[in-house]
Design a protein around this motif. Structure first.
Motif, mmCIF file in Angstrom:
data_model
loop_
_atom_site.group_PDB
_atom_site.id
_atom_site.type_symbol
_atom_site.label_atom_id
_atom_site.label_comp_id
_atom_site.label_asym_id
_atom_site.label_seq_id
_atom_site.Cartn_x
_atom_site.Cartn_y
_atom_site.Cartn_z
ATOM 1 N N GLY A 189 -55.683 86.527 42.775
ATOM 2 C CA GLY A 189 -55.909 86.333 41.363
ATOM 3 C C GLY A 189 -55.018 87.182 40.472
ATOM 4 N N GLY A 190 -54.046 87.883 41.060
ATOM 5 C CA GLY A 190 -53.141 88.728 40.286
ATOM 6 C C GLY A 190 -51.696 88.326 40.506
ATOM 7 N N ILE A 191 -50.786 89.079 39.872
ATOM 8 C CA ILE A 191 -49.349 88.827 39.980
ATOM 9 C C ILE A 191 -48.664 90.103 40.445
ATOM 10 N N CYS A 192 -47.916 89.997 41.517
ATOM 11 C CA CYS A 192 -47.135 91.126 42.038
ATOM 12 C C CYS A 192 -45.716 91.000 41.513
ATOM 13 N N VAL A 193 -45.222 92.029 40.825
ATOM 14 C CA VAL A 193 -43.852 92.029 40.305
ATOM 15 C C VAL A 193 -43.097 93.184 40.957
ATOM 16 N N ALA A 194 -41.845 92.912 41.313
ATOM 17 C CA ALA A 194 -41.042 93.915 42.008
ATOM 18 C C ALA A 194 -39.591 93.785 41.580
ATOM 19 N N ASN A 195 -38.832 94.873 41.724
ATOM 20 C CA ASN A 195 -37.392 94.799 41.517
ATOM 21 C C ASN A 195 -36.768 93.985 42.646
ATOM 22 N N HIS A 196 -35.614 93.387 42.354
ATOM 23 C CA HIS A 196 -35.037 92.401 43.261
ATOM 24 C C HIS A 196 -33.641 92.821 43.687
ATOM 25 N N THR A 197 -33.474 92.996 44.993
ATOM 26 C CA THR A 197 -32.176 93.357 45.552
ATOM 27 C C THR A 197 -31.632 92.275 46.466
ATOM 28 N N SER A 198 -32.533 91.597 47.166
ATOM 29 C CA SER A 198 -32.109 90.683 48.221
ATOM 30 C C SER A 198 -33.200 89.656 48.482
ATOM 31 N N PRO A 199 -32.857 88.472 49.032
ATOM 32 C CA PRO A 199 -33.892 87.542 49.483
ATOM 33 C C PRO A 199 -34.794 88.152 50.544
ATOM 34 N N ILE A 200 -34.294 89.187 51.212
ATOM 35 C CA ILE A 200 -35.080 89.850 52.241
ATOM 36 C C ILE A 200 -36.229 90.648 51.630
ATOM 37 N N ILE A 258 -39.167 98.746 45.298
ATOM 38 C CA ILE A 258 -38.493 98.620 46.592
ATOM 39 C C ILE A 258 -37.164 99.351 46.503
ATOM 40 N N LYS A 259 -36.916 100.229 47.457
ATOM 41 C CA LYS A 259 -35.670 100.988 47.481
ATOM 42 C C LYS A 259 -35.117 100.998 48.905
ATOM 43 N N TYR A 260 -33.902 100.445 49.081
ATOM 44 C CA TYR A 260 -33.254 100.399 50.393
ATOM 45 C C TYR A 260 -32.404 101.643 50.604
ATOM 46 N N ASP A 261 -32.257 102.022 51.866
ATOM 47 C CA ASP A 261 -31.395 103.147 52.221
ATOM 48 C C ASP A 261 -30.014 102.587 52.564
ATOM 49 N N PRO A 262 -29.010 102.799 51.703
ATOM 50 C CA PRO A 262 -27.682 102.201 51.934
ATOM 51 C C PRO A 262 -26.931 102.815 53.110
ATOM 52 N N GLN A 263 -27.440 103.884 53.675
ATOM 53 C CA GLN A 263 -26.750 104.554 54.779
ATOM 54 C C GLN A 263 -26.632 103.643 56.003
#
Length: 421
Positions: free
Chosen positions: A206-217, A315-320
């Protein structure tokens, strides 16, 4: 014992093969094998045969009358006043004292006992007694042994209903479990290491999840920890095949390209989804495009106009270990997936933020900016006001004029002070 387990494994393989070939593959490509129609035809003929067997066995018994009362007592149509009037008309009228006679007590007593034994309200909340039997004891109060062949068919029906149909109909639980399992398989294939934080704030139905977008993954990352209903534009090619398969197992919200331009249509469909508290939370990436894992750009206000509870996720990916950013103008989906599968690993952190609601007097744009700032702060990302659509579209002329005017004021100064005497 080994032979038993070999037989069980063989039966399981046959079962899974049938599920994949007869259910999953047809559902994925949108065609029917006619199994449901054949099943219904067989079921109808079987019930007709059972009804004939019952009628033949009960030829000497009174046939159950199909009436609205649906019970043991057969009542005549008409009101009690009319019945009493007909009863009094059939007997001599008393010389004195009106129409009432002592025998009327028997009529009122009979109607009172009928109401106690079987009133017309209580019986509406019990299973309907059918004229013909549908091989379910729950719809036959007079269930009894009739013949050996009918008993065998009844036993086969029990096996089919409890051992075949019931497991197949556990749609919601099975669908969510299969979804999570498939996404976890995809994550394992990418050597993904995901760290989830503050799971007590996970999005609810019943809610909406919003997130930053980096990749289809991003979808794979979030769906490893729960199921979501997706919102997006219908694509062609490989992505289109995946979308058509997904919508047949879960109520995702896909739009045609022309429909995406109709803001009222999009808002209505989203509202209808979130108002149904049994449906999965909607997953939306309000930026509308992939950003390179360093910043959060302007959130579109559409998902913040609905009035639903917003569950922010950072969402934060580790670029290393590999670059998760998808530059769609440079790489196709297949090329991007190949790049990801040849990376060292996929490592990221996911933070579930507390649910947020629109404040009184706060418009959709302000609400979107407040949610965006919270995500950027939690993920250690730069909070930008620029529209991510500028990656493909030109800057609006009105925005250019606004910047030119601001620059002109800085260079020339205030006209009012320059023209003063």
């Amino acid at each position: 014992m080994e032979e038993f387990w070999e037989g069980a494994l063989w039966a399981l393989k046959i079962w899974l093969s049938m599920i994949i070939s007869l259910i999953m593959i047809p559902a994925m490509f949108g065609f029917s094998l006619g199994i449901s129609e054949t099943y219904m035809n067989i079921l109808v003929k079987t019930l007709e045969w059972a009804t004939l067997k019952i009628q033949k066995a009960n030829t000497d018994e009174r046939t159950l009358k199909a009436s609205a009362s649906n019970g043991l007592i057969q009542r005549e149509d008409g009101s009690m006043e009319k019945e009493l009037e007909e009863l009094r008309r059939s007997r001599p009228k008393p010389p004195v004292g009106g129409d009432f006679t002592l025998s009327d007590c028997f009529y009122f007593t009979r109607r009172g006992i009928e109401s106690i034994v079987e009133d017309e309200v209580t019986q509406r909340f019990s299973s309907e007694e059918l004229v013909s039997w549908n091989l379910l004891t729950r719809t036959n109060n007079d269930f009894q042994y009739i013949s050996l062949r009918l008993t065998l068919v009844y036993g086969i029906g029990i096996f089919v209903r409890y051992c075949i149909l019931a497991p197949l109909r556990m749609k919601f639980w099975l669908s969510e479990w299969v979804h999570v399992m498939c996404y976890r398989i995809c994550a394992r294939g990418l050597s993904a290491t995901i760290h989830y934080h503050n799971r007590e704030n996970k999005p609810q139905k019943g809610g909406i999840c919003v997130a930053n977008h980096t990749s289809p993954i991003d979808i794979v990352i979030l769906c490893n920890d729960g199921c979501y209903a997706m919102v997006g534009q219908i694509h062609g090619g490989l992505m289109g095949v995946v979308q058509r398969a997904m919508v047949r197992s879960c109520p995702h919200v896909w739009f045609e390209r022309a429909e995406m331009k109709d803001r009222h249509l999009v808002t209505k469909r989203l509202k209808d989804h979130v108002n149904d508290k049994t449906k999965l939370p909607i997953l939306i990436f309000p930026e509308g495009t992939c950003v390179n894992n360093t910043s959060v750009m302007m959130f579109k206000k559409g998902s913040f106009e609905i009035g639903a509870t917003i569950y922010p996720v950072a969402i934060k990916y580790d670029p290393q270990f590999g670059d998760a950013f998808w530059n769609s103008s440079k790489y196709s989906m297949i090329n991007y997936l190949l790049r990801m599968m040849t990376s060292w690993a996929l490592v990221c952190n996911v933070w579930y933020l507390p649910a947020m609601h629109q404040k009184e007097g706060e418009d959709a744009v302000q609400f979107a900016n407040r949610v965006k700032s919270a995500i950027a702060h939690q993920g250690g990302l730069v909070d930008l006001q620029w529209d991510g659509g500028l990656k493909r579209a030109k800057v609006k002329e009105s925005f250019k004029e606004q910047q030119q005017k601001q620059y002109s004021n800085m260079v020339v100064g205030d006209d009012s002070s320059g023209n003063s005497d």
